[in-house]
Design a protein around this motif. Structure first.
Motif, PDB file in Angstrom:
ATOM      1  N   ASP A 131      -4.439  -0.709   6.483  1.00  0.00           N
ATOM      2  CA  ASP A 131      -4.996  -1.039   5.696  1.00  0.00           C
ATOM      3  C   ASP A 131      -4.788  -3.004   4.886  1.00  0.00           C
ATOM      4  OD1 ASP A 131      -2.505  -1.703   3.637  1.00  0.00           O
ATOM      5  OD2 ASP A 131      -1.569  -0.090   4.029  1.00  0.00           O
ATOM      6  N   ALA A 132      -5.636  -2.657   4.104  1.00  0.00           N
ATOM      7  CA  ALA A 132      -5.968  -4.311   3.623  1.00  0.00           C
ATOM      8  C   ALA A 132      -4.898  -5.187   3.693  1.00  0.00           C
ATOM      9  CB  ALA A 132      -6.891  -4.160   2.600  1.00  0.00           C
ATOM     10  N   TYR A 133      -3.734  -4.106   2.977  1.00  0.00           N
ATOM     11  CA  TYR A 133      -2.139  -5.371   2.013  1.00  0.00           C
ATOM     12  C   TYR A 133      -1.765  -5.843   3.669  1.00  0.00           C
ATOM     13  CZ  TYR A 133       2.739  -6.072   0.841  1.00  0.00           C
ATOM     14  OH  TYR A 133       3.280  -6.570   0.386  1.00  0.00           O
ATOM     15  N   TRP A 134      -1.741  -4.843   4.309  1.00  0.00           N
ATOM     16  CA  TRP A 134      -0.776  -5.130   5.841  1.00  0.00           C
ATOM     17  C   TRP A 134      -2.317  -6.536   6.881  1.00  0.00           C
ATOM     18  CZ3 TRP A 134       3.878  -5.605   6.200  1.00  0.00           C
ATOM     19  CH2 TRP A 134       4.757  -5.015   4.989  1.00  0.00           C
ATOM     20  N   GLN A 135      -2.985  -5.843   6.820  1.00  0.00           N
ATOM     21  CA  GLN A 135      -4.126  -6.542   7.495  1.00  0.00           C
ATOM     22  C   GLN A 135      -4.463  -8.177   7.186  1.00  0.00           C
ATOM     23  OE1 GLN A 135      -8.419  -5.442   6.283  1.00  0.00           O
ATOM     24  NE2 GLN A 135      -8.096  -3.548   7.444  1.00  0.00           N
ATOM     25  N   GLN A 136      -3.393  -8.843   5.525  1.00  0.00           N
ATOM     26  CA  GLN A 136      -3.022 -10.004   5.394  1.00  0.00           C
ATOM     27  C   GLN A 136      -1.953 -10.449   6.686  1.00  0.00           C
ATOM     28  OE1 GLN A 136      -4.461 -12.286   3.135  1.00  0.00           O
ATOM     29  NE2 GLN A 136      -6.106 -10.667   3.356  1.00  0.00           N
TER      30      GLN A 136
ATOM     31  N   SER B  90       1.096  -1.145   0.225  1.00  0.00           N
ATOM     32  CA  SER B  90       0.582   0.071   0.151  1.00  0.00           C
ATOM     33  C   SER B  90       1.007   1.460  -0.048  1.00  0.00           C
ATOM     34  CB  SER B  90      -0.972   0.079   1.040  1.00  0.00           C
ATOM     35  OG  SER B  90      -0.097  -0.534   2.553  1.00  0.00           O
ATOM     36  N   ALA B  91       0.544   2.589  -0.653  1.00  0.00           N
ATOM     37  CA  ALA B  91       1.149   3.452  -0.979  1.00  0.00           C
ATOM     38  C   ALA B  91       0.941   4.174   0.281  1.00  0.00           C
ATOM     39  CB  ALA B  91       0.583   4.462  -1.724  1.00  0.00           C
ATOM     40  N   GLU B  92       0.460   3.893   0.939  1.00  0.00           N
ATOM     41  CA  GLU B  92       0.584   4.560   2.539  1.00  0.00           C
ATOM     42  C   GLU B  92       1.182   4.227   3.282  1.00  0.00           C
ATOM     43  OE1 GLU B  92      -2.345   2.833   1.355  1.00  0.00           O
ATOM     44  OE2 GLU B  92      -3.739   5.053  -0.013  1.00  0.00           O
ATOM     45  N   THR B  93       2.007   3.177   3.307  1.00  0.00           N
ATOM     46  CA  THR B  93       3.152   2.060   3.940  1.00  0.00           C
ATOM     47  C   THR B  93       4.329   3.350   4.592  1.00  0.00           C
ATOM     48  OG1 THR B  93       2.281   0.717   3.031  1.00  0.00           O
ATOM     49  CG2 THR B  93       4.171   0.242   4.246  1.00  0.00           C
ATOM     50  N   GLY B  94       4.839   3.319   6.224  1.00  0.00           N
ATOM     51  CA  GLY B  94       5.846   3.876   6.051  1.00  0.00           C
ATOM     52  C   GLY B  94       6.386   3.750   7.781  1.00  0.00           C
ATOM     53  N   PRO B  95       6.477   4.914   8.580  1.00  0.00           N
ATOM     54  CA  PRO B  95       7.088   4.302  10.019  1.00  0.00           C
ATOM     55  C   PRO B  95       5.806   4.275  10.592  1.00  0.00           C
ATOM     56  CG  PRO B  95       8.737   5.627   8.656  1.00  0.00           C
ATOM     57  CD  PRO B  95       7.630   5.548   7.537  1.00  0.00           C
ATOM     58  N   ASP B  96       5.073   4.639  10.808  1.00  0.00           N
ATOM     59  CA  ASP B  96       4.323   4.518  11.723  1.00  0.00           C
ATOM     60  C   ASP B  96       3.379   3.326  11.274  1.00  0.00           C
ATOM     61  OD1 ASP B  96       4.480   7.326  12.790  1.00  0.00           O
ATOM     62  OD2 ASP B  96       2.749   8.153  11.027  1.00  0.00           O
ATOM     63  N   THR B  97       3.010   2.577  10.119  1.00  0.00           N
ATOM     64  CA  THR B  97       2.524   1.864   9.623  1.00  0.00           C
ATOM     65  C   THR B  97       3.260   0.540  10.265  1.00  0.00           C
ATOM     66  OG1 THR B  97       1.889   2.479   7.405  1.00  0.00           O
ATOM     67  CG2 THR B  97       1.755   0.448   7.732  1.00  0.00           C
TER      68      THR B  97
ATOM     69  N   ASP C  56     -13.426 -18.489   9.481  1.00  0.00           N
ATOM     70  CA  ASP C  56     -13.512 -16.994   8.491  1.00  0.00           C
ATOM     71  C   ASP C  56     -11.614 -16.209   8.577  1.00  0.00           C
ATOM     72  OD1 ASP C  56     -12.657 -16.985  11.802  1.00  0.00           O
ATOM     73  OD2 ASP C  56     -13.527 -14.553  11.835  1.00  0.00           O
ATOM     74  N   VAL C  57     -10.815 -16.218   9.354  1.00  0.00           N
ATOM     75  CA  VAL C  57      -9.780 -15.942   9.393  1.00  0.00           C
ATOM     76  C   VAL C  57      -9.173 -16.894   7.997  1.00  0.00           C
ATOM     77  CG1 VAL C  57      -7.115 -16.076   9.979  1.00  0.00           C
ATOM     78  CG2 VAL C  57      -8.911 -15.928  11.506  1.00  0.00           C
ATOM     79  N   LEU C  58      -9.201 -18.277   7.871  1.00  0.00           N
ATOM     80  CA  LEU C  58      -8.614 -18.854   6.752  1.00  0.00           C
ATOM     81  C   LEU C  58      -9.323 -17.734   5.561  1.00  0.00           C
ATOM     82  CD1 LEU C  58      -8.333 -21.681   7.721  1.00  0.00           C
ATOM     83  CD2 LEU C  58      -6.029 -20.982   7.561  1.00  0.00           C
ATOM     84  N   ASP C  59     -10.307 -17.583   5.332  1.00  0.00           N
ATOM     85  CA  ASP C  59     -11.591 -17.266   4.178  1.00  0.00           C
ATOM     86  C   ASP C  59     -10.725 -15.893   3.638  1.00  0.00           C
ATOM     87  OD1 ASP C  59     -12.843 -19.969   3.657  1.00  0.00           O
ATOM     88  OD2 ASP C  59     -14.430 -18.950   4.483  1.00  0.00           O
ATOM     89  N   ALA C  60     -10.469 -14.630   4.166  1.00  0.00           N
ATOM     90  CA  ALA C  60      -9.870 -13.873   4.399  1.00  0.00           C
ATOM     91  C   ALA C  60      -8.545 -13.480   4.272  1.00  0.00           C
ATOM     92  CB  ALA C  60     -10.118 -12.853   5.340  1.00  0.00           C
ATOM     93  N   LEU C  61      -7.389 -14.769   4.219  1.00  0.00           N
ATOM     94  CA  LEU C  61      -6.293 -14.606   3.577  1.00  0.00           C
ATOM     95  C   LEU C  61      -6.430 -14.442   2.226  1.00  0.00           C
ATOM     96  CD1 LEU C  61      -4.647 -16.714   6.415  1.00  0.00           C
ATOM     97  CD2 LEU C  61      -4.257 -14.605   4.969  1.00  0.00           C
ATOM     98  N   HIS C  62      -5.559 -14.091   1.396  1.00  0.00           N
ATOM     99  CA  HIS C  62      -5.199 -14.717   0.040  1.00  0.00           C
ATOM    100  C   HIS C  62      -4.447 -15.798  -0.310  1.00  0.00           C
ATOM    101  CE1 HIS C  62      -2.556 -14.145  -3.724  1.00  0.00           C
ATOM    102  NE2 HIS C  62      -2.449 -12.850  -3.559  1.00  0.00           N
ATOM    103  N   PRO C  63      -5.442 -15.948  -1.335  1.00  0.00           N
ATOM    104  CA  PRO C  63      -5.651 -17.352  -1.609  1.00  0.00           C
ATOM    105  C   PRO C  63      -3.900 -17.648  -1.757  1.00  0.00           C
ATOM    106  CG  PRO C  63      -7.187 -16.610  -3.281  1.00  0.00           C
ATOM    107  CD  PRO C  63      -6.136 -15.231  -2.775  1.00  0.00           C
ATOM    108  N   GLY C  64      -3.083 -17.344  -1.730  1.00  0.00           N
ATOM    109  CA  GLY C  64      -1.277 -18.356  -1.659  1.00  0.00           C
ATOM    110  C   GLY C  64      -1.274 -18.073  -1.114  1.00  0.00           C
TER     111      GLY C  64
END
Length: 339
Positions: free
Chosen positions: A285-290, A249-256, A312-320
């Motif tokens: 954000d969604a990227y780091w929620q993974q 995500s483009a918002e990623t930084g030290p605070d993230t 619920d956790v498994l289904d929310a994960l990226h397929p890979g």
């Protein structure tokens, strides 16, 4: 002109190096009691560094550790308390039982050196913002003082990372003094390409290619059987698994990174339990929620009495990531969505 061979993703590079060293090695070595096959001086390039995970059932890659180690580096930490939770074997590399030395690459990169007030990473970013086509964006990690430590249990395998801005893209060249191809290469490439992508975001640049060079590329004899099984799998399968991974995500930084590390500690210490819906509503954000979904899955594996990870956790994960979890912890990841 000679260039490093390009691969579509780390899986191809990994298999290519395994074949080279397993089947056509230069020589045998026995460094520090580890009998191994070795090839001296190899390199490869990833045009798309985001393809940093291999999908090989026999290898059983641990994506939880990969994300944990990358964040441990980005946070500039060197403590065993966090990283040994994901990889207990790392405790054997600690001289004092509490911290790591040379292999704590993030501590070297993201903290000021003695007598300085700015980290090497931030100094290089400042240079690259002001000097077009610079060749000086080098981040050294291996230090000469490591050679002076008698019986050093944790000497840096990473010599340094070279950041180069060209035509609006951030390229990176990694220089390894040595790489254990079966155990170290995959986690190294994952973390270093994450650092590259993180740096590209801070600079407002597109992600360029990643080049990995190795002085001593080796396979320890104790891992030879697993290597053979991985190569046999690659030879027999009809087509590789394909799970393209999204951009950071483009918002990623030290605070993230700070927020992620705070949530990671709560999960690691079993202080909180998150559903997938609760993770979706955290200030990440969604990227780091993974990454947090992976840490929650691992919390359930380590701490909960149930022998399966929540659907619920498994289904929310990226397929890979879900595919990799199902191979690494087959007994715990048994829901239909994970297979």
């Amino acid at each position: 002109m000679l260039r490093a061979h390009s691969y579509a993703g780390i899986e191809g590079a990994y298999l290519g190096l395994l074949r080279l060293v397993h089947e056509d090695y230069d020589q045998r070595i026995a460094a520090r009691g580890n009998d191994a096959r070795e090839v001296i001086g190899v390199a490869f390039r990833l045009p798309n560094p985001r393809q940093r995970l291999p999908y090989l059932a026999q290898r059983k890659v641990n994506p939880v550790f990969h994300f944990a180690e990358a964040l441990w580096y980005l946070a500039g930490r060197r403590d065993l308390e966090m990283i040994s939770y994901y990889a207990p074997s790392m405790r054997s590399s600690s001289a004092d039982g509490a911290t790591l030395g040379g292999s704590a690459y993030g501590h070297t990169l993201f903290n000021p050196a003695d007598g300085d007030t700015v980290s090497p990473f931030d100094r290089v970013l400042k240079l690259l913002r002001t000097e077009a086509d610079s060749k000086r964006g080098y981040l050294p990690v291996f230090s000469a003082h490591e050679l002076a430590i008698t019986d050093n249990p944790d000497m840096a395998c990473l010599a340094g990372l070279h950041l180069l801005v060209r035509d609006g893209q951030l390229h990176m060249v990694c220089h390894m003094r040595a790489n254990d191809l079966d155990c170290g290469l995959l986690s190294d490439v994952f973390s270093f390409t994450m650092i590259q992508e993180y740096a590209a975001i801070q600079l407002g640049l597109e992600l360029g290619h990643y080049t990995h060079t190795i002085g001593s590329a080796h396979i320890n004899d104790r891992n030879a059987e697993r290597v053979r099984q991985v190569l046999d799998e690659a030879e027999l399968r009809r087509a590789p698994q394909q799970f393209p991974f999204p951009a950071m995500s483009a918002e990623t930084g030290p605070d993230t990174v700070s927020r992620l590390m705070a949530y990671e500690e709560l999960l690691r210490t079993n202080t909180v339990k998150y559903s997938a819906d609760e993770i979706a509503h955290l200030d990440v954000d969604a990227y780091w929620q993974q990454a947090l979904l992976l840490f929650e899955a691992y919390r359930q594996i380590q701490h909960d009495e149930s022998d399966t990870v929540g659907r619920d956790v498994l289904d929310a994960l990226h397929p890979g990531l879900r595919w990799l979890l199902a191979r690494k912890w087959a007994a715990c990841v048994t829901t239909g969505g994970a297979r």
